[in-house]
Design a protein around this motif. Structure first.
Motif, PDB file in Angstrom:
ATOM      1  N   GLU A  21     -57.872  27.598 -51.615  1.00 18.42           N
ATOM      2  CA  GLU A  21     -57.062  28.815 -51.747  1.00 18.42           C
ATOM      3  C   GLU A  21     -57.555  29.903 -50.792  1.00 18.42           C
ATOM      4  N   ASN A  22     -58.876  30.027 -50.675  1.00 21.33           N
ATOM      5  CA  ASN A  22     -59.448  31.010 -49.758  1.00 21.33           C
ATOM      6  C   ASN A  22     -59.083  30.680 -48.314  1.00 21.33           C
ATOM      7  N   LEU A  23     -59.153  29.409 -47.967  1.00 19.77           N
ATOM      8  CA  LEU A  23     -58.792  28.995 -46.614  1.00 19.77           C
ATOM      9  C   LEU A  23     -57.306  29.227 -46.340  1.00 19.77           C
ATOM     10  N   GLN A  24     -56.462  28.990 -47.348  1.00 19.28           N
ATOM     11  CA  GLN A  24     -55.024  29.243 -47.196  1.00 19.28           C
ATOM     12  C   GLN A  24     -54.785  30.707 -46.857  1.00 19.28           C
ATOM     13  N   TRP A  25     -55.478  31.588 -47.587  1.00 19.57           N
ATOM     14  CA  TRP A  25     -55.318  33.025 -47.370  1.00 19.57           C
ATOM     15  C   TRP A  25     -55.765  33.416 -45.964  1.00 19.57           C
ATOM     16  N   TYR A  79     -58.412  14.904 -46.292  1.00 25.86           N
ATOM     17  CA  TYR A  79     -59.214  14.173 -47.276  1.00 25.86           C
ATOM     18  C   TYR A  79     -58.855  14.507 -48.725  1.00 25.86           C
ATOM     19  N   GLY A  80     -57.887  15.413 -48.925  1.00 22.84           N
ATOM     20  CA  GLY A  80     -57.484  15.757 -50.287  1.00 22.84           C
ATOM     21  C   GLY A  80     -58.533  16.552 -51.031  1.00 22.84           C
ATOM     22  N   ILE A  81     -59.127  17.535 -50.362  1.00 21.84           N
ATOM     23  CA  ILE A  81     -60.158  18.376 -50.976  1.00 21.84           C
ATOM     24  C   ILE A  81     -59.515  19.670 -51.477  1.00 21.84           C
ATOM     25  N   GLY A  82     -59.324  19.787 -52.761  1.00 22.77           N
ATOM     26  CA  GLY A  82     -58.741  20.995 -53.340  1.00 22.77           C
ATOM     27  C   GLY A  82     -57.254  21.134 -53.148  1.00 22.77           C
ATOM     28  N   VAL A  83     -56.654  20.211 -52.405  1.00 20.92           N
ATOM     29  CA  VAL A  83     -55.207  20.166 -52.167  1.00 20.92           C
ATOM     30  C   VAL A  83     -54.796  18.697 -52.145  1.00 20.92           C
ATOM     31  N   PRO A  84     -53.512  18.397 -52.344  1.00 17.40           N
ATOM     32  CA  PRO A  84     -53.085  16.998 -52.251  1.00 17.40           C
ATOM     33  C   PRO A  84     -53.344  16.443 -50.843  1.00 17.40           C
ATOM     34  N   LYS A  85     -53.754  15.200 -50.773  1.00 17.38           N
ATOM     35  CA  LYS A  85     -53.981  14.557 -49.479  1.00 17.38           C
ATOM     36  C   LYS A  85     -52.659  14.477 -48.732  1.00 17.38           C
ATOM     37  N   ASP A  86     -52.622  15.045 -47.507  1.00 17.09           N
ATOM     38  CA  ASP A  86     -51.349  15.171 -46.805  1.00 17.09           C
ATOM     39  C   ASP A  86     -51.612  15.242 -45.297  1.00 17.09           C
ATOM     40  N   GLY A  87     -51.427  14.113 -44.611  1.00 13.66           N
ATOM     41  CA  GLY A  87     -51.678  14.059 -43.177  1.00 13.66           C
ATOM     42  C   GLY A  87     -50.769  14.968 -42.375  1.00 13.66           C
ATOM     43  N   ALA A  88     -49.511  15.079 -42.809  1.00 13.48           N
ATOM     44  CA  ALA A  88     -48.561  15.935 -42.091  1.00 13.48           C
ATOM     45  C   ALA A  88     -48.958  17.402 -42.206  1.00 13.48           C
ATOM     46  N   ALA A  89     -49.401  17.811 -43.395  1.00 15.09           N
ATOM     47  CA  ALA A  89     -49.842  19.192 -43.591  1.00 15.09           C
ATOM     48  C   ALA A  89     -51.094  19.475 -42.771  1.00 15.09           C
ATOM     49  N   ALA A  90     -51.985  18.479 -42.676  1.00 16.07           N
ATOM     50  CA  ALA A  90     -53.194  18.639 -41.878  1.00 16.07           C
ATOM     51  C   ALA A  90     -52.830  18.873 -40.413  1.00 16.07           C
ATOM     52  N   GLU A  91     -51.914  18.059 -39.901  1.00 13.13           N
ATOM     53  CA  GLU A  91     -51.526  18.214 -38.504  1.00 13.13           C
ATOM     54  C   GLU A  91     -50.815  19.552 -38.280  1.00 13.13           C
ATOM     55  N   ALA A  92     -50.020  19.979 -39.251  1.00 14.95           N
ATOM     56  CA  ALA A  92     -49.300  21.242 -39.116  1.00 14.95           C
ATOM     57  C   ALA A  92     -50.271  22.413 -38.965  1.00 14.95           C
ATOM     58  N   ALA A 102     -69.606  38.192 -51.119  1.00 14.14           N
ATOM     59  CA  ALA A 102     -69.034  37.042 -51.828  1.00 14.14           C
ATOM     60  C   ALA A 102     -67.681  36.608 -51.269  1.00 14.14           C
ATOM     61  N   ARG A 103     -66.993  37.490 -50.544  1.00 21.21           N
ATOM     62  CA  ARG A 103     -65.689  37.122 -49.973  1.00 21.21           C
ATOM     63  C   ARG A 103     -65.802  35.943 -49.009  1.00 21.21           C
ATOM     64  N   PHE A 104     -66.989  35.741 -48.442  1.00 24.21           N
ATOM     65  CA  PHE A 104     -67.158  34.704 -47.427  1.00 24.21           C
ATOM     66  C   PHE A 104     -67.800  33.429 -47.986  1.00 24.21           C
ATOM     67  N   THR A 105     -68.010  33.393 -49.298  1.00 23.96           N
ATOM     68  CA  THR A 105     -68.685  32.246 -49.915  1.00 23.96           C
ATOM     69  C   THR A 105     -67.896  30.956 -49.745  1.00 23.96           C
ATOM     70  N   ALA A 106     -66.589  31.017 -50.007  1.00 16.84           N
ATOM     71  CA  ALA A 106     -65.767  29.808 -49.913  1.00 16.84           C
ATOM     72  C   ALA A 106     -65.723  29.276 -48.490  1.00 16.84           C
ATOM     73  N   MET A 107     -65.618  30.170 -47.513  1.00 16.50           N
ATOM     74  CA  MET A 107     -65.597  29.738 -46.119  1.00 16.50           C
ATOM     75  C   MET A 107     -66.929  29.104 -45.736  1.00 16.50           C
ATOM     76  N   ALA A 108     -68.024  29.697 -46.207  1.00 15.02           N
ATOM     77  CA  ALA A 108     -69.344  29.145 -45.909  1.00 15.02           C
ATOM     78  C   ALA A 108     -69.486  27.742 -46.490  1.00 15.02           C
TER      79      ALA A 108
END
Length: 204
Positions: free
Chosen positions: A108-112, A131-144, A80-86
């Motif tokens: 949250e799983n991807l952040q970890w 695309y703002g999926i589970g986190v605020p839409k943020d182009g700068a954060a995406a590029e980072a 189950a640890r890999f469910t979110a990534m899948a």
């Protein structure tokens, strides 16, 4: 090594990780993939997951998101640890058009995983931010997140950074930066980046 040679799935996984990380031996991505694949074939979920990441990043094997998705989804069925990534890789294989069942948990799983220097997680997290999926839409954060992956050697991330700057996807259009990222990918022997750069010059 003895356990791996004896056919232990856990031993083969451990040896594969050692070759992947260069722990106690020289870093050898191809050997890492060989042992991870053997362990994955023997049913080890962790090996399936890390083999999937290698396939996604083109580390020690040919880059293939389809194979990456296949292995990571197989791992999720066993652990189950890999469910979110899948779920994330399934939705991010193309431009996501639907929300995940639990987008916050997936993010949250991807952040970890990203904090643990997992470049595939960083790339997927960039899509989440774009695309703002589970986190605020943020182009700068995406590029980072993409820059973190690229600086850690992810050729696919270098290509995405180049393409984003070439076309202005989520960031300001900047052909000089695009050229720099294409060049870095090409220096790693990436034929896809070479083709994309050639097309850029052909388009003027």
């Amino acid at each position: 090594t003895a356990a791996a040679q004896a056919g232990s799935a856990e031993g083969m996984y451990s040896l594969g990780r050692c070759y992947l990380e260069g722990e106690g031996t020289i870093q050898d991505p191809e050997q890492a993939v060989k042992w991870l694949r053997r362990s994955a074939d023997a049913g080890n979920a962790c090996a399936m997951f890390h083999l999937g990441v290698c396939c996604a990043e083109g580390v020690g094997t040919e880059e293939s998101m389809a194979e990456a998705e296949d292995w990571i989804c197989k791992a999720a069925k066993l652990d189950a640890r890999f469910t979110a990534m899948a779920a994330a890789i399934t939705h991010c294989s193309d431009v996501p058009t639907a929300w995940l069942d639990q987008p916050d948990a997936a993010a949250e799983n991807l952040q970890w995983l990203a904090e643990d220097r997992n470049n595939l997680a960083r790339r997927l997290l960039a899509v989440f931010y774009r695309y703002g999926i589970g986190v605020p839409k943020d182009g700068a954060a995406a590029e980072a997140r993409l820059i973190q992956a690229a600086q850690d050697g992810s050729v696919p991330a270098m290509r995405v950074l180049a393409e984003n700057r070439q076309y202005g996807f989520g960031v300001e259009k900047d052909l000089q930066l695009a050229l720099q990222w294409y060049d870095r990918a090409i220096q790693q022997g990436d034929a896809v980046a070479m083709r994309m750069l050639a097309e850029l010059y052909m388009d003027g």
